[in-house]
Scaffold this active site. Structure first.
Site, PDB file in Angstrom:
ATOM      1  N   ASP A  43      65.812  20.765 -64.224  1.00 21.59           N
ATOM      2  CA  ASP A  43      65.023  20.881 -63.102  1.00 21.59           C
ATOM      3  C   ASP A  43      65.041  19.638 -62.210  1.00 21.59           C
ATOM      4  O   ASP A  43      64.772  18.757 -62.625  1.00 21.59           O
ATOM      5  CB  ASP A  43      63.598  21.120 -63.519  1.00 21.59           C
TER       6      ASP A  43
ATOM      7  N   ASP B 169      64.051  22.701 -57.573  1.00 19.07           N
ATOM      8  CA  ASP B 169      62.654  22.611 -57.264  1.00 19.07           C
ATOM      9  C   ASP B 169      62.547  23.031 -55.944  1.00 19.07           C
ATOM     10  O   ASP B 169      63.028  22.102 -54.766  1.00 19.07           O
ATOM     11  CB  ASP B 169      61.974  21.763 -57.832  1.00 19.07           C
TER      12      ASP B 169
ATOM     13  N   GLU C 287      64.949  27.388 -56.259  1.00 21.74           N
ATOM     14  CA  GLU C 287      63.451  28.144 -56.107  1.00 21.74           C
ATOM     15  C   GLU C 287      63.521  28.293 -54.550  1.00 21.74           C
ATOM     16  O   GLU C 287      63.188  26.898 -53.894  1.00 21.74           O
ATOM     17  CB  GLU C 287      62.532  27.034 -56.679  1.00 21.74           C
TER      18      GLU C 287
ATOM     19  N   HIS D 253      56.051  29.106 -64.841  1.00 21.32           N
ATOM     20  CA  HIS D 253      55.087  28.081 -64.790  1.00 21.32           C
ATOM     21  C   HIS D 253      53.887  27.998 -63.664  1.00 21.32           C
ATOM     22  O   HIS D 253      53.041  27.416 -63.807  1.00 21.32           O
ATOM     23  CB  HIS D 253      55.445  26.761 -65.367  1.00 21.32           C
ATOM     24  N   ASP D 254      54.209  28.815 -62.571  1.00 20.29           N
ATOM     25  CA  ASP D 254      53.334  28.942 -61.680  1.00 20.29           C
ATOM     26  C   ASP D 254      52.731  30.216 -61.370  1.00 20.29           C
ATOM     27  O   ASP D 254      51.826  30.180 -60.477  1.00 20.29           O
ATOM     28  CB  ASP D 254      54.141  28.383 -60.428  1.00 20.29           C
TER      29      ASP D 254
HETATM   30  C1  GLC Z   1      57.379  24.126 -57.666  1.00 13.64           C
HETATM   31  C2  GLC Z   1      57.349  24.076 -59.092  1.00 13.64           C
HETATM   32  C3  GLC Z   1      55.671  23.668 -59.276  1.00 13.64           C
HETATM   33  C4  GLC Z   1      55.582  22.398 -58.641  1.00 13.64           C
HETATM   34  C5  GLC Z   1      56.186  22.496 -57.118  1.00 13.64           C
HETATM   35  C6  GLC Z   1      56.059  21.059 -56.521  1.00 13.64           C
HETATM   36  O1  GLC Z   1      56.955  25.174 -57.193  1.00 13.64           O
HETATM   37  O2  GLC Z   1      57.532  25.172 -59.833  1.00 13.64           O
HETATM   38  O3  GLC Z   1      55.396  23.788 -60.580  1.00 13.64           O
HETATM   39  O4  GLC Z   1      54.142  22.324 -58.371  1.00 13.64           O
HETATM   40  O5  GLC Z   1      57.364  22.785 -57.063  1.00 13.64           O
HETATM   41  O6  GLC Z   1      57.251  20.367 -57.005  1.00 13.64           O
END
Ligand code: GLC
Ligand code: CA
Length: 567
Positions: free
Chosen positions: A103, A210, A260, A334-335
């Site tokens: 990641d 990310d 993402e 995880h979000d």
């Molecule tokens: C992404 C991650 C999340 C994190 C954010 C900032 O959305 O999945 O968990 O808080 O980025 O890095």
């Protein structure tokens, strides 16, 4: 160069499993999951049949955002283990035919990162690594004046932080301790390319990037009077150029990569994922996970709009396919809260809800992702007090909602539904204390249903969610039509109560699959019984033959049924 068709076959035959390292398995009784803990569970993962593990960040970090605040991209955070532990995990995974995806958190660094620390000393080289903006000449700590823009941090509050010693503001789209990098600076881009090369050289199979569609900020900073600022920096002006450069310079074109993509569009995701654009292999988008947000506001609850859910799936599946894009398929990470608690009825239909959601996405065109514990049907933990939450976002919003006039009870109710901690509770391995996650005190509470919902029980049970997920993976690997077939959504017959039914067809040559999922807790009869004629049951979460009544095919509460006609 592999052909596009080979590429599709490759991506379409793989399944990724996401590990939130902190909550997966603790090997040394400190209550925090770690790399050795993952190695100990590799046989379980191999048994499930997954191809890749996406590991959430285990790099050196103060953990203000559980590792998404990276202080050193090349070293392992001691609480998660050592570089030797990582190498061992990597080798042991490889032995089982499993690759690792790391990641890369490249939109921002921790303010404890050496680069930011040097910037704080006023070093111009490193000031230029971040988004610093001068404050007014007479600004001071007590009265810093107006921030450069009114943009809102994703974790609440204004997105700019004042630094008195520099008399400057810096941008943080997330926590105050996560400073946004300045991707317009080529030195920053080269540093990050080097990080990717470092991990690639260690033999990892791929990468997850990310919030990568937020990296390109506009040249001109302006207030947003219509929203929170995201329209200025989402899929920003140089995003495709920067991604292409990152991929080219770090030598990862053609590897398994996923971005993402926050609040993105289909048009951009086509470019992110079409192999001809040389960006990424696939994209996560989140539109389908906002159908229960009232007017797009995560902190305002509304029942899921299932018609909207269906129409989003339809357009992302069909339009991405038509233009050579590739989707990452998922409900959970995880979000996000646990999808069965969110979209289903875990009280009355726990097994059916869990498996219906799974089949609904696993048979689509794309690469499925399973978030740890999802394959067990883990649910939201049902915490009863705010002290049980750990996440910075949840804690901030519990306060913000009250500042906005909600009672503590109302604020708590919303947080309990929307908290990222809902999916961050420890994986439920068995019925022993702490669900077998740790022999110490877990960093966050375990859901009390671990005595019945756990891996030990489910691996032994052919009718468990685990067995169902294993079957879905086997089916994908056995059926080229699922890997590479075309996709087309099928409309319910007019006048039927079928708002909550998601039905689509996959076709490859003369082979056809019809996948139907009822996401409601009542019977739906969207099609004539004859649609099933001659079809062989490929996937089903009810016992026995498909149910027909009065000439209609009946989909029972949270029933999922996929039929295949082989050419
Ligand atoms: C992404 C991650 C999340 C994190 C954010 C900032 O959305 O999945 O968990 O808080 O980025 O890095
Ligand atoms: Ca540990």
């Amino acid at each position: 160069m592999e052909s596009t068709q080979e590429r599709v076959r490759e991506l379409g035959s793989k399944v990724v499993y996401q590990i939130y390292v902190r909550s997966f398995n603790d090997s040394n009784a400190d209550g925090i999951g770690d790399l050795r803990g993952i190695t100990q569970r590799l046989d379980y993962l191999a048994g499930l049949g997954v191809d890749y593990l996406w590991l959430t960040p285990f790099f050196k970090s103060p953990q203000n955002d559980n590792g998404y605040d990276v202080a050193d991209y090349r070293s392992v955070e001691p609480m998660f283990g050592t570089m030797e532990d990582f190498d061992e995990l990597s080798q042991e995974a490889k032995k089982r035919g499993i690759g690792l995806m790391l990641d890369m958190v490249f939109n921002h660094t921790s303010t404890e990162h050496e680069w930011f620390q040097k910037a704080l000393t006023g070093d111009p080289k490193y000031l230029a690594y971040y988004k610093f903006v001068d404050a007014a000449p007479n600004a001071c700590e007590e009265d810093p004046g107006e921030p450069p823009t009114n943009w809102v941090s994703k974790f609440g509050g204004n997105a700019w932080q004042y630094v008195p010693s520099l008399n400057k503001w810096y941008l943080h789209l997330f926590d105050r301790t996560q400073a946004d990098l300045n991707w317009d600076n080529p030195e920053v881009r080269h540093e990050l390319e080097d990080v990717v090369r470092f991990w690639k050289a260690k033999g990892v199979s791929g990468f997850r990037f990310d919030v990568v569609n937020l990296i390109s900020k506009p040249a001109e900073l302006q207030n947003d009077y219509e929203g929170d600022g995201r329209r200025f920096y989402t899929d920003g002006p140089h995003i495709h150029e920067y991604l292409q450069e990152l991929v080219r310079e770090s030598g990862i074109d053609g590897m398994i990569t996923v971005g993402e993509m926050s609040s993105t569009s289909i048009a951009n995701c086509i470019r992110y994922s079409n192999p001809e654009c040389h960006e990424l292999a696939m994209a996560f988008n989140f539109h389908h996970l906002k159908v229960d947000y009232d007017h797009g506001n995560k902190w305002a609850l509304q029942p899921a709009d299932l018609g909207e859910l269906r129409s989003l799936f339809k357009s992302w599946q069909e339009e991405m396919t038509a233009a050579g894009g590739w989707n990452a398929l998922f409900w959970s990470n995880h979000d996000q809260p646990r999808p069965n608690s969110r979209f289903g009825d875990v009280q009355n239909h726990w097994y059916q809800t869990t498996t219906a959601l799974a089949a609904c996405t696993h048979i689509m065109r794309g690469t499925p992702y399973i978030y740890q514990g999802e394959e067990l049907g883990m649910t939201n933990p049902g915490f009863t007090s705010i002290d049980q939450y750990r996440d910075v976002e949840s804690i901030n919003y519990y306060r913000i909602l009250q500042d906005e006039g909600k009672t503590p009870e109302e604020a708590f109710h919303i947080v309990a539904e929307r908290s990222r901690d809902d999916s961050r509770t420890p994986v439920q391995w068995d019925a022993t204390q702490n669900a077998g996650f740790t022999t110490g005190t877990p960093w966050i509470g375990v859901a009390s249903n671990y005595t019945t919902i756990n891996a030990a029980a489910e691996v032994a049970d052919p009718h468990s969610p685990y067995a169902f997920y294993k079957h879905l993976i086997e089916v994908r690997k056995a059926e080229p039509v699922i890997q590479e077939g075309d996709v087309r959504f099928v409309d319910a017959d007019p006048g039927t109560d079928s708002e909550g039914v998601i039905a689509y067809e996959r076709t490859l040559g003369a082979t056809r699959v019809l996948a139907m999922t009822n996401l409601t807790s009542h019977d739906c009869a969207p099609f004539a019984a004859s649609v099933a004629n001659g079809g062989e049951v490929l996937v089903s979460n009810y016992e026995g033959a498909p149910l027909a009544r009065e000439g209609r095919l009946v989909l029972r509460p949270f029933e999922t049924l996929a039929l295949i006609w082989r050419g």
